[in-house]
Design an enzyme around this catalytic site. Sequence first.
Site, short mmCIF file in Angstrom:
data_model
loop_
_atom_site.label_atom_id
_atom_site.label_comp_id
_atom_site.label_asym_id
_atom_site.label_seq_id
_atom_site.Cartn_x
_atom_site.Cartn_y
_atom_site.Cartn_z
N CYS A 45 0.84 -1.21 0.00
CA CYS A 45 0.00 0.00 0.00
C CYS A 45 0.86 1.25 0.00
O CYS A 45 0.56 2.24 -0.68
CB CYS A 45 -0.92 0.03 1.22
C1 BEZ Z 1 0.55 -4.58 1.75
O1 BEZ Z 1 0.05 -3.50 1.43
O2 BEZ Z 1 1.73 -4.76 1.72
C2 BEZ Z 1 -0.34 -5.74 2.14
C3 BEZ Z 1 -1.54 -5.50 2.78
C4 BEZ Z 1 -2.33 -6.58 3.16
C5 BEZ Z 1 -1.87 -7.88 2.89
C6 BEZ Z 1 -0.69 -8.10 2.20
C7 BEZ Z 1 0.08 -7.00 1.83
#
Ligand code: BEZ
Length: 211
Positions: A45
């Site tokens: 994210c």
């Molecule tokens: C991420 O943004 O890295 C992420 C968020 C939820 C699950 C896996 C990755």
Amino acid sequence: MTVQLGDTAPDFTQDSTEGPISLHAYLGDSWGVLFSHPADFTPVCTTELGAVARLKGEFDKRNVKVLGLSVDPLESHNVWAADIKETQGCALNFPLIADKDRTVSDLYGMIHPNANDTLTVRSVFIIGPDKKVKLTLTYPASTGRNFQEILRVIDSLQLTAKHKVATPADWQQGDDCIIVPAVTNEQAKTLFPGGFTEVKPYLRTVKQPGS
Ligand code: BEZ
């Protein structure tokens, strides 16, 4: 609720990093991209928010307002914003909606309980100036989105709206376009005075209008 192509994008008022936002009033005559991400302080994210911030000029050029969203509270968004600035080479420059009570997530079906029953998935909604939904996308949490592809779709949608052309597989800016089936050959002669190519009666190509 499921939001489908051609639906009016559900209106809402919700807190954001740029103050309370009412979607329809906020978009005005602009196009919109509303996209959700699972959670603040997560690695994928963080890179996505940085990528969109770096592309702000490209969205502006196309008259598109971008809005991010997760179910994290505003205080969390504000602290995370400093990390985005520090690590992504660009500060957050578009509103991040704090959908703590899930108003927007529920309206747009951004929580997919069989993937995760509390967090939003990676949804994207492109909204036209008529407030109709033009694209929906759903990505898994582990895959960061390609925002160049979102821009490519916006370019295609705007060409269709303005010039009645569609775009073929893997189309990129400057490539030939396709005349939409609703346009007759007689109309096409007026619409495209530079001419067009009839490969088949149903497959007519034309130089990208306006390029
Ligand atoms: C991420 O943004 O890295 C992420 C968020 C939820 C699950 C896996 C990755």
